[in-house]
Motif scaffolding. Sequence first.
Motif, mmCIF file in Angstrom:
data_model
loop_
_atom_site.group_PDB
_atom_site.id
_atom_site.type_symbol
_atom_site.label_atom_id
_atom_site.label_comp_id
_atom_site.label_asym_id
_atom_site.label_seq_id
_atom_site.Cartn_x
_atom_site.Cartn_y
_atom_site.Cartn_z
ATOM 1 N N LYS A 81 -98.340 41.373 13.225
ATOM 2 C CA LYS A 81 -98.913 43.189 14.313
ATOM 3 C C LYS A 81 -100.237 43.131 15.146
ATOM 4 O O LYS A 81 -99.591 43.868 16.161
ATOM 5 N N TYR A 82 -101.389 42.792 15.319
ATOM 6 C CA TYR A 82 -101.480 42.591 15.782
ATOM 7 C C TYR A 82 -102.208 41.631 17.373
ATOM 8 O O TYR A 82 -102.784 41.046 17.509
ATOM 9 N N THR A 83 -100.527 41.289 17.541
ATOM 10 C CA THR A 83 -100.632 40.025 18.295
ATOM 11 C C THR A 83 -99.555 40.451 19.854
ATOM 12 O O THR A 83 -98.170 40.830 18.948
ATOM 13 N N ILE A 132 -105.402 40.406 19.953
ATOM 14 C CA ILE A 132 -105.924 41.043 20.371
ATOM 15 C C ILE A 132 -107.710 40.738 19.973
ATOM 16 O O ILE A 132 -108.042 40.868 20.531
ATOM 17 N N GLY A 133 -107.209 39.947 19.021
ATOM 18 C CA GLY A 133 -108.929 39.797 18.414
ATOM 19 C C GLY A 133 -109.210 41.731 17.992
ATOM 20 O O GLY A 133 -109.397 42.101 17.939
ATOM 21 N N ILE A 134 -110.759 41.241 17.288
ATOM 22 C CA ILE A 134 -111.450 42.156 16.300
ATOM 23 C C ILE A 134 -113.056 41.934 17.016
ATOM 24 O O ILE A 134 -114.101 40.734 16.973
ATOM 25 N N ARG A 155 -116.640 43.848 8.792
ATOM 26 C CA ARG A 155 -116.728 45.548 7.714
ATOM 27 C C ARG A 155 -115.334 45.513 6.929
ATOM 28 O O ARG A 155 -114.447 46.769 6.836
ATOM 29 N N ILE A 156 -114.149 44.525 8.226
ATOM 30 C CA ILE A 156 -112.448 44.590 7.928
ATOM 31 C C ILE A 156 -112.142 43.889 7.263
ATOM 32 O O ILE A 156 -110.979 44.720 6.364
ATOM 33 N N PHE A 157 -112.841 43.895 5.299
ATOM 34 C CA PHE A 157 -112.680 44.009 4.255
ATOM 35 C C PHE A 157 -112.579 44.878 2.929
ATOM 36 O O PHE A 157 -112.246 45.135 2.462
ATOM 37 N N ARG A 210 -110.781 50.105 9.944
ATOM 38 C CA ARG A 210 -110.123 49.576 10.760
ATOM 39 C C ARG A 210 -110.643 50.151 11.969
ATOM 40 O O ARG A 210 -111.576 50.338 11.806
ATOM 41 N N VAL A 211 -110.539 49.735 12.773
ATOM 42 C CA VAL A 211 -111.210 48.630 13.728
ATOM 43 C C VAL A 211 -111.254 50.723 14.795
ATOM 44 O O VAL A 211 -112.267 50.672 15.703
ATOM 45 N N ASP A 212 -109.899 50.726 15.233
ATOM 46 C CA ASP A 212 -109.607 51.512 16.196
ATOM 47 C C ASP A 212 -108.959 52.840 15.399
ATOM 48 O O ASP A 212 -107.060 51.800 14.727
ATOM 49 N N ARG A 259 -108.713 34.110 14.029
ATOM 50 C CA ARG A 259 -108.505 32.570 12.901
ATOM 51 C C ARG A 259 -109.162 33.669 11.440
ATOM 52 O O ARG A 259 -110.643 33.582 11.548
ATOM 53 N N PHE A 260 -108.411 32.951 10.547
ATOM 54 C CA PHE A 260 -108.473 33.471 8.957
ATOM 55 C C PHE A 260 -108.235 32.470 8.672
ATOM 56 O O PHE A 260 -107.886 31.534 8.708
ATOM 57 N N ILE A 261 -109.956 31.798 7.588
ATOM 58 C CA ILE A 261 -110.065 30.702 6.775
ATOM 59 C C ILE A 261 -110.360 30.790 5.263
ATOM 60 O O ILE A 261 -111.373 31.284 4.932
HETATM 61 P P1 ADP Z 1 -104.475 47.501 8.493
HETATM 62 O O1 ADP Z 1 -103.086 47.693 7.383
HETATM 63 O O2 ADP Z 1 -104.602 49.119 9.373
HETATM 64 O O3 ADP Z 1 -103.818 46.485 9.293
HETATM 65 P P2 ADP Z 1 -105.881 45.666 7.491
HETATM 66 O O4 ADP Z 1 -107.357 46.001 5.636
HETATM 67 O O5 ADP Z 1 -105.242 44.784 6.657
HETATM 68 O O6 ADP Z 1 -105.691 47.452 7.162
HETATM 69 O O7 ADP Z 1 -106.979 44.621 8.643
HETATM 70 C C1 ADP Z 1 -108.395 46.444 8.648
HETATM 71 C C2 ADP Z 1 -108.217 46.200 10.198
HETATM 72 O O8 ADP Z 1 -108.314 45.121 10.824
HETATM 73 C C3 ADP Z 1 -107.211 46.382 11.313
HETATM 74 O O9 ADP Z 1 -107.491 48.181 10.717
HETATM 75 C C4 ADP Z 1 -107.478 46.104 12.233
HETATM 76 O O10 ADP Z 1 -108.717 47.287 13.169
HETATM 77 C C5 ADP Z 1 -108.067 44.914 11.823
HETATM 78 N N1 ADP Z 1 -107.218 43.378 11.648
HETATM 79 C C6 ADP Z 1 -106.772 42.915 10.193
HETATM 80 N N2 ADP Z 1 -106.076 41.814 11.076
HETATM 81 C C7 ADP Z 1 -106.617 41.614 12.236
HETATM 82 C C8 ADP Z 1 -106.072 40.538 13.407
HETATM 83 N N3 ADP Z 1 -105.453 39.756 13.212
HETATM 84 N N4 ADP Z 1 -106.329 40.688 14.276
HETATM 85 C C9 ADP Z 1 -106.948 41.863 14.661
HETATM 86 N N5 ADP Z 1 -107.359 42.799 14.594
HETATM 87 C C10 ADP Z 1 -107.701 42.646 12.766
#
Ligand code: ADP
Length: 268
Positions: free
Chosen positions: A161-163, A189-191, A198-200, A205-207, A246-248
């Motif tokens: 989704k984010y590539t 696109i990166g974070i 906070r993404i967990f 959401r970032v944006d 990268r998720f590890i």
């Molecule tokens: P969403 O359903 O919005 O994708 P997630 O909980 O899966 O929600 O992810 C939270 C947020 O982290 C996303 O809204 C996105 O901004 C960011 N994110 C997650 N995975 C990636 C990724 N592989 N690359 C870039 N941004 C990511």
Amino acid sequence: IRVKSAEIFGERVQRVGTVVVLEDITDLKKLEKMRSQFVANVSHELKTPLTSIKGFSETLKFVQDEKTRNKFLDIINEESERLTRLINDILTLSSIEQAKAAKPEFIDPVAETEKIYHLLTPRAEAKRIRLTMQGQEGLKAYCDRDNFKQLVLNLVDNAIKYTREEGSVNISLSQVKESLKIVVEDTGIGIPDKHLSRIFERFYRVDKARDRAMGGTGLGLAIVKHIVLGFGGTIDVESEVGKGTRFIIFMPIQQDEDVQSKSEDLDN
Ligand code: ADP
């Protein structure tokens, strides 16, 4: 702090002292606050698509033009799908929290990951993204099969989704000491650094506008984190804006019976 006290009387009903118990309820309060915040967030997230559905369906009967009608019907359909995804994710999260539903068994993590790989290949192809995977032979893991698949699905789905088009996503599985190591990396696109921690969180959401438009619920990574902790593992993320993410994950191959219930106490 919650205070409880009781007076102590001696033999001839003579007060000899008082016992005071001070209980630190900061954590309880924090948990309560998080729960009510979650309910508020859920309500808001559910209300948004419902408001659209209501608005567009009410207006529909006054619209004569067929093109506009079709556009309205598409919106109603999309918003219903969003509601379905949200409800499914909320139910998934709550069933993972009630770790009792987890049925740990020995699984072949490479075979399970291949299923997800095949499931998501069409989605990657639609964006001309190169989806690849490597799995060390003979790997084993002791965990709940459905949770394992959900974990890989959410990470790879996000990576796609984010590539951007023509990018690449790679999944790799290997054994490091007594742990299974799973890496999902993309050239997306990166974070930005300030969002990484906070993404967990649920609904983070970032944006907000962009990520909602991508069809996400904001619960995918909260689900991932709960699953990993339930497995007794760890998750880390490294990212560079414009380069990729990268998720590890490390999870024990064989784990103690009681670890599965660990995630019950965790919020986010
Ligand atoms: P969403 O359903 O919005 O994708 P997630 O909980 O899966 O929600 O992810 C939270 C947020 O982290 C996303 O809204 C996105 O901004 C960011 N994110 C997650 N995975 C990636 C990724 N592989 N690359 C870039 N941004 C990511």
